[in-house]
Every structure is written in C-alpha cells, then in structure tokens.
Design an enzyme around this catalytic site. Structure first.
Site, PDB file in Angstrom:
ATOM      1  N   LYS A 119       0.828  -1.216   0.000  1.00  0.00           N
ATOM      2  CA  LYS A 119       0.000   0.000   0.000  1.00  0.00           C
ATOM      3  C   LYS A 119       0.856   1.257   0.000  1.00  0.00           C
ATOM      4  CE  LYS A 119      -4.347  -1.687   1.805  1.00  0.00           C
ATOM      5  NZ  LYS A 119      -5.393  -1.605   2.794  1.00  0.00           N
ATOM      6  N   LYS A 200      -8.775  -9.556  -7.372  1.00  0.00           N
ATOM      7  CA  LYS A 200      -9.982  -9.834  -6.590  1.00  0.00           C
ATOM      8  C   LYS A 200     -10.948  -8.653  -6.653  1.00  0.00           C
ATOM      9  CE  LYS A 200      -9.393  -8.233  -1.936  1.00  0.00           C
ATOM     10  NZ  LYS A 200      -9.756  -8.274  -0.601  1.00  0.00           N
ATOM     11  N   LYS A 203     -13.676  -3.194  -3.075  1.00  0.00           N
ATOM     12  CA  LYS A 203     -14.478  -1.977  -2.875  1.00  0.00           C
ATOM     13  C   LYS A 203     -13.817  -0.763  -3.506  1.00  0.00           C
ATOM     14  CE  LYS A 203     -14.916  -2.312   1.937  1.00  0.00           C
ATOM     15  NZ  LYS A 203     -14.106  -3.373   2.265  1.00  0.00           N
TER      16      LYS A 203
HETATM   17  N1  AQP Z   1     -13.403 -10.477  -3.748  1.00  0.00           N
HETATM   18  C1  AQP Z   1     -13.534 -11.096  -2.592  1.00  0.00           C
HETATM   19  N2  AQP Z   1     -13.746 -12.421  -2.556  1.00  0.00           N
HETATM   20  C2  AQP Z   1     -13.904 -13.057  -1.367  1.00  0.00           C
HETATM   21  N3  AQP Z   1     -13.867 -12.448  -0.170  1.00  0.00           N
HETATM   22  C3  AQP Z   1     -13.668 -11.119  -0.162  1.00  0.00           C
HETATM   23  N4  AQP Z   1     -13.576 -10.219   0.831  1.00  0.00           N
HETATM   24  C4  AQP Z   1     -13.384  -8.987   0.301  1.00  0.00           C
HETATM   25  N5  AQP Z   1     -13.306  -9.071  -1.039  1.00  0.00           N
HETATM   26  C5  AQP Z   1     -13.493 -10.377  -1.368  1.00  0.00           C
HETATM   27  C6  AQP Z   1     -13.696 -10.545   2.243  1.00  0.00           C
HETATM   28  O1  AQP Z   1     -14.579  -9.601   2.817  1.00  0.00           O
HETATM   29  C7  AQP Z   1     -14.069  -9.106   4.035  1.00  0.00           C
HETATM   30  C8  AQP Z   1     -13.872  -7.615   3.818  1.00  0.00           C
HETATM   31  O2  AQP Z   1     -12.774  -7.152   4.430  1.00  0.00           O
HETATM   32  P1  AQP Z   1     -12.282  -5.654   4.318  1.00  0.00           P
HETATM   33  O3  AQP Z   1     -13.401  -4.709   4.345  1.00  0.00           O
HETATM   34  O4  AQP Z   1     -11.264  -5.491   5.388  1.00  0.00           O
HETATM   35  O5  AQP Z   1     -11.627  -5.408   2.964  1.00  0.00           O
HETATM   36  P2  AQP Z   1     -10.843  -6.091   1.862  1.00  0.00           P
HETATM   37  O6  AQP Z   1     -10.614  -7.549   1.997  1.00  0.00           O
HETATM   38  O7  AQP Z   1      -9.641  -5.239   1.641  1.00  0.00           O
HETATM   39  O8  AQP Z   1     -11.956  -5.862   0.772  1.00  0.00           O
HETATM   40  P3  AQP Z   1     -11.930  -4.917  -0.451  1.00  0.00           P
HETATM   41  O9  AQP Z   1     -13.276  -5.008  -1.069  1.00  0.00           O
HETATM   42  O10 AQP Z   1     -10.750  -5.242  -1.308  1.00  0.00           O
HETATM   43  O11 AQP Z   1     -11.801  -3.482   0.196  1.00  0.00           O
HETATM   44  P4  AQP Z   1     -10.777  -2.326  -0.082  1.00  0.00           P
HETATM   45  O12 AQP Z   1     -10.797  -2.081  -1.539  1.00  0.00           O
HETATM   46  O13 AQP Z   1     -11.318  -1.180   0.719  1.00  0.00           O
HETATM   47  O14 AQP Z   1      -9.422  -2.789   0.410  1.00  0.00           O
HETATM   48  C9  AQP Z   1     -12.797  -9.898   4.328  1.00  0.00           C
HETATM   49  O15 AQP Z   1     -13.134 -11.039   5.111  1.00  0.00           O
HETATM   50  C10 AQP Z   1     -12.347 -10.338   2.955  1.00  0.00           C
HETATM   51  O16 AQP Z   1     -11.591 -11.545   2.955  1.00  0.00           O
END
Ligand code: AQP
Length: 336
Positions: A119, A200, A203
């Site tokens: 990051k 993946k 968000k």
């Molecule tokens: N694409 C995905 N497939 C399966 N599981 C997913 N999770 C997120 N994206 C997928 C699971 O959802 C939870 C969210 O955790 P988080 O909010 O800490 O964020 P993250 O994993 O970093 O999700 P994003 O969507 O990628 O958010 P940003 O873009 O803000 O960093 C976790 O349990 C994750 O495994």
C-alpha cells in the site's frame, strides 16, 4: 476458548471503505451467517481502519457508510441479539489498547508487513496510521479474548503479528492476552473482478470502475450490465477444458450461489455460448441480493432503531473490552 468454554470466540470485521459487493458477501457475510450459532461472534464495522488512508476519508459520508455496512450485516442474516455487532469507533477501548500495544511493539515488525509495503509503495506519502494498522487490528482481536480470526491469505501475516504482539506483552508484563489463530476459507471463496478476473473484486477498485463489481445495493439494471459485460474467453463457445480466469470466476460464483458442482456446470454449458452462462449467473445473483436489499431497506427506513441496536451492542462489547483493557493497564501500571 470463550469464557463459557463451549464455543470459540471469533472476531471479524469489514471496513466501511466503499460499497459491499458480491465478494464481501460470499467471502465473508454469508459464512458469518452460516456459522453464527456455532461460535461466539464479534462482527465489527472497522471504521478506524477505513481512515488510515487520509485521501480516502469522506467526513460527511463515513458515519452513514458505517451504518449502511452494519445494516447489511443484519440484512444478510446476522442476528443482532445472538452476536456482538457494532462500529469500532463507538468502543473507544480499541484506540486505547492500540496505544498500549504501540508502546510494546518493535517498529521493525510493522515495516515487515507486506500489505504495508504494497500500500505504501503506491503512494507518495503515507499516514502513521497505515503503518500502525496491524496494531489496531491486534487490539480489535485481543480485546475480546478471541480464539479464531477468519481472514483471506493476505491477512494471515497480520494475525501472526497479533500473536507475536500478545506473546511479547504476556512475556514482559504477565499473562494478559489470549493468543488467536487465523482460519483461511477455501480458495474457491475468492470472487474476482468481473472486468478483470486476475484481480480480486474490491471496494476501492469498484469506486473507480463501473463494471468491476456487483454491489449488494446496486439497481438490478446496473447488475445486469456488469454481469452481461463480464470478461470471458476469446472463443464464442464454452469449453471447460480451456476455461480462462473470467469463465472460471463466473462458474465459481454460480457454484457458490447454487451449490452445484463444477462438473455439473461444465456439462450444462459445454459447447453453448457464454451469454447462457452469464444469464444464469445474473439470475442467481439477483435471487440472492433481492431479499438482502429488501431487508436492508427496512433497516434504512428506521435509522433510530438501527442506531439503538448498534448502541446496545456497543455497550455489550464495551463491557468485555473494558475488562481486557484494565488487565493490560494494570500490567503496565497505568490507568485509575
Ligand atoms: N473479492 C472477494 N472475494 C472473497 N472475499 C472477499 N472479501 C473482500 N473481497 C473479497 C472478504 O470480505 C471481508 C472484507 O474485508 P475488508 O473490508 O477489510 O476489505 P478487503 O478484503 O480489503 O476488501 P476490499 O473489497 O478489497 O476493500 P478495499 O478495496 O477497501 O481494500 C474480508 O473477510 C475479505 O476476505
């Protein structure tokens, strides 16, 4: 084990850093719902984590987003009376324990975190909070005497760091913290971007690219456009043997939503056009998100009731968190 000794205590959280999408649902929320009565769960909306990237902070929208995420927990089926569900910043013990842990965690441990490296490499300047993110995560986990932390592969290192932080503290100041273990869902639980199946679904990417993710609160017409424009293979017909990342992602989503095996799906679509597969994926997604959206709208229509549920849960969380914080304060010789 949790205080009752019978069920393991589990800590899970999602950042209110954007719209919850199909990946969040299949990779996290649905599994939380399935196991909610087998475990003692803490389901947190981790808003303090969402402010570690100052450029992404939306001061006007963040509180509303945190409530939206909590309402989506409930709309997905999380029972607010059988679990602890609250917004992280409503329980100030999270920030307070972070400070105590900061003072006992060597800086070098944080510099080694691969997620921080990834990051921070992409940015000209990073906040201290981004470096400290895993210590806040350790405080989240340790405050509730957590046994298990379900995480994706990319977060395992942070749970290991939490163990190291707890072990070091216990060694230096006495037995205060329970050591947690990470649990990683099967690899099939990962949903990839519909516009880029090598990455993946996420968000933050979805905020920049319209056809990347299916968000749980998207209009049906938007979901249709996203699914029907999903990346597939270059040929015109489905060939399971040669399926690329986009087709495998669509199959994985369909398998997750319907419970059918890959073999059954491969037989059904072999030799047919990708449009048929996409239409079925679309239908399965709409059937899943429709009831979630309906239940979400009921929560959104009564914000006072939602706030009352969150306040009640935060009070219950604080009781546990305050006990752990007191143990840590006493061990260090601070606090009243
Ligand atoms: N694409 C995905 N497939 C399966 N599981 C997913 N999770 C997120 N994206 C997928 C699971 O959802 C939870 C969210 O955790 P988080 O909010 O800490 O964020 P993250 O994993 O970093 O999700 P994003 O969507 O990628 O958010 P940003 O873009 O803000 O960093 C976790 O349990 C994750 O495994």
């Amino acid at each position: 084990m949790s205080e009752s000794g019978a069920r393991p205590r589990v800590f899970s959280g999602i950042q209110p850093s954007g719209d919850l999408h199909l990946g969040t649902y299949l990779g996290a929320l649905r599994q939380w719902v399935e196991h909610q009565h087998e475990r003692e769960n803490v389901f947190c909306v981790v808003d303090l984590h969402a402010i570690t990237v100052p450029e992404a902070i939306d001061p006007k929208g963040l509180k509303a987003k945190s409530r939206e995420v909590a309402a989506l927990y409930f709309a997905s089926g999380i029972d607010p009376d059988a679990n602890l569900v609250f917004v992280q910043s409503h329980v100030r013990e999270h920030a307070e324990l972070t400070w105590l842990l900061n003072c006992t965690t060597p800086l070098g441990w944080l510099h080694r975190m691969t997620q921080f490296k990834a990051k921070s490499d992409a940015r000209e300047s990073v906040s201290t909070g981004l470096l400290d993110y895993p210590v806040l995560q350790a405080a989240d986990i340790l405050l509730y005497d957590t046994d298990l932390v379900p995480v994706g592969e990319d977060q395992v290192q942070h749970v290991e760091l939490t163990r190291d932080i707890a072990q070091r503290f216990n060694h230096l100041f006495g037995e205060v913290f329970t050591l947690p273990d990470a649990t990683v869902p099967p690899s099939g639980a990962r949903v990839m971007g519909f516009d880029d199946p090598d990455a993946k679904m996420s968000k933050s990417v979805a905020q920049e690219r319209d056809r990347h993710a299916v968000n749980l609160l998207d209009d049906e017409s938007v979901i249709k456009k996203t699914v029907m424009s999903a990346v597939t293979d270059s040929g015109r017909e489905f060939r399971f043997e040669h399926a690329g990342a986009g087709v495998r992602n669509l199959l994985g989503v369909l398998r997750s939503l319907t419970g059918e095996s890959y073999e059954a799906l491969a037989d059904r679509y072999e030799g047919r056009g990708y449009g048929d597969l996409k239409k079925d994926v679309l239908e399965a997604i709409l059937e899943t998100v429709r009831p979630i959206r309906e239940r979400y709208e009921a929560y959104a229509a009564d914000p006072a009731e939602l706030d009352a549920i969150l306040a009640r849960n935060a009070d219950r969380a604080r009781e546990h968190a305050a006990r752990t914080l007191k143990r840590a304060q006493d061990a260090l010789g601070v606090g009243a």
